[in-house]
Scaffold this active site. Structure first.
Site, PDB file in Angstrom:
ATOM      1  N   CYS A 164       0.868  -1.142  -0.001  1.00  0.00           N
ATOM      2  CA  CYS A 164       0.119  -0.126  -0.020  1.00  0.00           C
ATOM      3  C   CYS A 164       0.836   1.226   0.020  1.00  0.00           C
ATOM      4  O   CYS A 164       1.678   1.207   0.780  1.00  0.00           O
ATOM      5  CB  CYS A 164      -0.806  -0.084   1.265  1.00  0.00           C
ATOM      6  SG  CYS A 164      -1.902   1.365   1.463  1.00  0.00           S
ATOM      7  N   GLY A 165       0.774   1.905  -0.898  1.00  0.00           N
ATOM      8  CA  GLY A 165       1.659   3.295  -1.153  1.00  0.00           C
ATOM      9  C   GLY A 165       1.433   4.246  -0.069  1.00  0.00           C
ATOM     10  O   GLY A 165       2.393   4.678   0.462  1.00  0.00           O
ATOM     11  N   ASN A 166       0.110   4.603   0.360  1.00  0.00           N
ATOM     12  CA  ASN A 166       0.015   5.594   1.394  1.00  0.00           C
ATOM     13  C   ASN A 166       0.351   4.926   2.579  1.00  0.00           C
ATOM     14  O   ASN A 166       0.908   5.390   3.617  1.00  0.00           O
ATOM     15  CB  ASN A 166      -1.456   6.119   1.348  1.00  0.00           C
ATOM     16  CG  ASN A 166      -1.977   6.959   0.176  1.00  0.00           C
ATOM     17  OD1 ASN A 166      -1.210   7.932  -0.039  1.00  0.00           O
ATOM     18  ND2 ASN A 166      -3.100   6.817  -0.432  1.00  0.00           N
ATOM     19  N   ASN A 253       0.822  -4.728  -6.646  1.00  0.00           N
ATOM     20  CA  ASN A 253      -0.658  -5.137  -6.611  1.00  0.00           C
ATOM     21  C   ASN A 253      -1.488  -4.769  -7.931  1.00  0.00           C
ATOM     22  O   ASN A 253      -0.779  -3.488  -8.592  1.00  0.00           O
ATOM     23  CB  ASN A 253      -1.226  -4.621  -5.341  1.00  0.00           C
ATOM     24  CG  ASN A 253      -1.108  -2.991  -5.250  1.00  0.00           C
ATOM     25  OD1 ASN A 253      -0.350  -2.342  -5.926  1.00  0.00           O
ATOM     26  ND2 ASN A 253      -1.673  -2.239  -4.264  1.00  0.00           N
ATOM     27  N   HIS A 255      -3.574  -3.301 -10.813  1.00  0.00           N
ATOM     28  CA  HIS A 255      -4.508  -1.762 -11.161  1.00  0.00           C
ATOM     29  C   HIS A 255      -5.014  -1.940 -12.301  1.00  0.00           C
ATOM     30  O   HIS A 255      -4.389  -2.131 -13.554  1.00  0.00           O
ATOM     31  CB  HIS A 255      -3.534  -0.745 -10.941  1.00  0.00           C
ATOM     32  CG  HIS A 255      -3.158  -0.501  -9.561  1.00  0.00           C
ATOM     33  ND1 HIS A 255      -3.851   0.344  -8.582  1.00  0.00           N
ATOM     34  CD2 HIS A 255      -2.169  -0.851  -8.647  1.00  0.00           C
ATOM     35  CE1 HIS A 255      -3.191   0.351  -7.436  1.00  0.00           C
ATOM     36  NE2 HIS A 255      -2.225  -0.423  -7.384  1.00  0.00           N
ATOM     37  N   GLU A 310     -10.612   0.513  -4.192  1.00  0.00           N
ATOM     38  CA  GLU A 310      -9.608  -0.224  -3.806  1.00  0.00           C
ATOM     39  C   GLU A 310     -10.089  -1.541  -3.621  1.00  0.00           C
ATOM     40  O   GLU A 310     -11.275  -1.877  -2.876  1.00  0.00           O
ATOM     41  CB  GLU A 310      -9.046   0.556  -2.551  1.00  0.00           C
ATOM     42  CG  GLU A 310      -8.131   1.593  -2.877  1.00  0.00           C
ATOM     43  CD  GLU A 310      -6.918   1.918  -1.621  1.00  0.00           C
ATOM     44  OE1 GLU A 310      -6.235   0.881  -1.455  1.00  0.00           O
ATOM     45  OE2 GLU A 310      -7.034   2.845  -1.240  1.00  0.00           O
ATOM     46  N   CYS A 319      -4.975   6.412  -2.827  1.00  0.00           N
ATOM     47  CA  CYS A 319      -4.264   5.379  -3.124  1.00  0.00           C
ATOM     48  C   CYS A 319      -3.016   5.421  -3.446  1.00  0.00           C
ATOM     49  O   CYS A 319      -2.860   5.886  -4.699  1.00  0.00           O
ATOM     50  CB  CYS A 319      -5.201   4.246  -4.051  1.00  0.00           C
ATOM     51  SG  CYS A 319      -4.186   2.688  -4.401  1.00  0.00           S
ATOM     52  N   GLY A 320      -1.843   5.241  -2.997  1.00  0.00           N
ATOM     53  CA  GLY A 320      -0.378   5.641  -3.351  1.00  0.00           C
ATOM     54  C   GLY A 320      -0.090   4.685  -4.567  1.00  0.00           C
ATOM     55  O   GLY A 320       0.535   5.093  -5.596  1.00  0.00           O
ATOM     56  N   THR A 321      -0.279   3.393  -4.519  1.00  0.00           N
ATOM     57  CA  THR A 321       0.063   2.665  -5.611  1.00  0.00           C
ATOM     58  C   THR A 321      -0.725   2.840  -6.784  1.00  0.00           C
ATOM     59  O   THR A 321      -0.321   3.074  -7.882  1.00  0.00           O
ATOM     60  CB  THR A 321       0.186   0.944  -5.230  1.00  0.00           C
ATOM     61  OG1 THR A 321      -1.313   0.714  -4.866  1.00  0.00           O
ATOM     62  CG2 THR A 321       0.874   0.635  -4.132  1.00  0.00           C
ATOM     63  N   GLY A 322      -2.195   3.208  -6.539  1.00  0.00           N
ATOM     64  CA  GLY A 322      -2.831   3.522  -7.505  1.00  0.00           C
ATOM     65  C   GLY A 322      -2.582   4.857  -8.474  1.00  0.00           C
ATOM     66  O   GLY A 322      -2.468   4.948  -9.587  1.00  0.00           O
TER      67      GLY A 322
END
Length: 376
Positions: A164-166, A253, A255, A310, A319-322
């Site tokens: 999770c980026g965040n 993950n 997307h 998510e 969403c950081g990875t997003g």
């Protein structure tokens, strides 16, 4: 499971609060050092709450919520470090953080390679009516294969994402709090998505080397047929009779990123009914591991706006990875350059997909919300 918590936080709102050092962050949160009690008392407030009414016990018999109040004087005598060092039997001490409104319960799990709570317990803790309220629970665990730490996450539905980026920005701030670190620091973190390296900057922002994006269709994974160098780029995906143009990216993950339908690329993200459309993407048969979905509106080659559904958490504020996946997809589709400001409902992130090393770098804030204790 019952919650006993005293909450305090800065009187300024997140939008007006500037990034702080860990020393000042501690002054404005639940437990302040005695040496700064005079200054912190004007910046903090105590909010005591009791939710264990008869009606709530009837509605949730296995998860009553109780509270213990604490005076300002008592709170100021306890430091955050001593608070987190407590090891009373039957209690879980935690710190709640958020990254642009994407909020997490952070748990010090450095003494064990097994999470201190179960996925079912995480679901109850994340409940915003009967629990603490969060998008997930994050555990700071011992490092693996030479890394400094391991990060594991349970989503609000009990599932476990790879990363999770965040969350990793919050994780970095949490580690600095635990280790009483000041100024710039970086850590190597083992995650389900591989090695992640966050760096805390002097202004309090956290810059994260998110590694290389994965765009090979079978590795994302997606069952959509590859249409560009083994990747899925601006490919048609039928969702309830509407064909969306999607690009599939993994940041460890999965997307699915869309800038619009085949009929219109002029997407207005604020007009979307995420609660209706999001689950249909998440559980679509072409995504064997389910997927996170980003809906994107382009303002300029260096400025985009997204909303996210998510996997395992639903509609979240960030969403950081997003955001990272969005910039990769925007470059692949020709909508934007490699350095972009990505606006999320909770605020902006700065994302760079660096050409020289193919790594994606994310920079953004992570803020403490409050300290608390849960009786397990």
């Amino acid at each position: 499971m019952a919650i006993a918590a005293t909450i305090s936080g800065p009187l300024t709102t997140p939008a007006r609060r500037s990034a702080t050092s860990f020393a000042s962050l501690r002054h404005s949160s639940y437990s302040s050092s005695s040496s700064s009690s005079s200054s912190s008392s004007s910046l903090t407030r105590q909010l005591s709450f009791v939710r264990a009414s008869k009606s709530s016990r009837r509605r949730s018999p296995s998860f009553g919520v109780s509270a213990a109040s604490m005076s300002t004087e008592a709170a100021e005598k306890a430091s955050p470090v001593s608070f987190l060092d407590r090891r009373e039997s039957g209690f879980l001490h935690f710190v709640k953080y958020h990254g642009l409104g994407n909020d997490f319960i952070l748990v010090d799990n450095r003494d064990s390679s097994e999470p201190r709570i179960t996925p079912d317990q995480a679901v109850k803790l994340c409940d915003r009516n009967f629990g603490i309220g969060a998008d997930g629970v994050i555990f700071a665990m011992p490092g693996i294969n030479g890394t400094d730490y391991t990060m594991r996450i349970f989503n609000s539905d009990g599932s476990e994402p790879e990363m999770c980026g965040n969350g990793v920005r919050c994780f970095a701030r949490f580690i600095a709090e635990l280790e009483n670190l000041q100024g710039e620091h970086s850590f190597t973190i083992h995650t389900g998505a591989g090695l992640i390296i966050p760096e805390i900057q002097n202004d309090g922002q956290v810059r994260v080397d998110m590694g290389e994006p994965i765009i090979k269709a079978s590795d994302v994974p997606t069952r959509l047929p590859a249409n560009k160098d083994q990747s899925v780029v601006k490919s048609g995906l039928d969702v309830d009779g509407v064909t969306w143009n999607v690009t599939c990216v993994s940041m460890g993950n999965p997307h699915c990123v869309t800038f619009g339908t085949t009929v219109s690329q002029d997407l207005r993200v604020d007009e979307l009914n995420l609660a209706e459309i999001g689950p249909k993407f998440e559980h679509h048969e072409v995504f064997p591991a389910r997927t996170n979905t980003e809906f994107v509106q382009v303002f300029s080659p260096s400025h985009v706006k997204m909303r996210v559904w998510e996997r395992g958490a639903g509609a979240t504020l960030a969403c950081g990875t997003g955001a990272c996946a969005v910039v990769v997809a925007a470059v692949l589709e020709g909508h934007a350059g490699r350095n972009c400001t990505v606006d999320l409902p909770g605020g902006p992130l700065q994302i760079e997909w660096r050409e020289k090393d193919n790594h994606v770098y994310m920079t953004g804030p992570a803020e403490v919300v409050f300290y608390g204790s849960v009786r397990l």
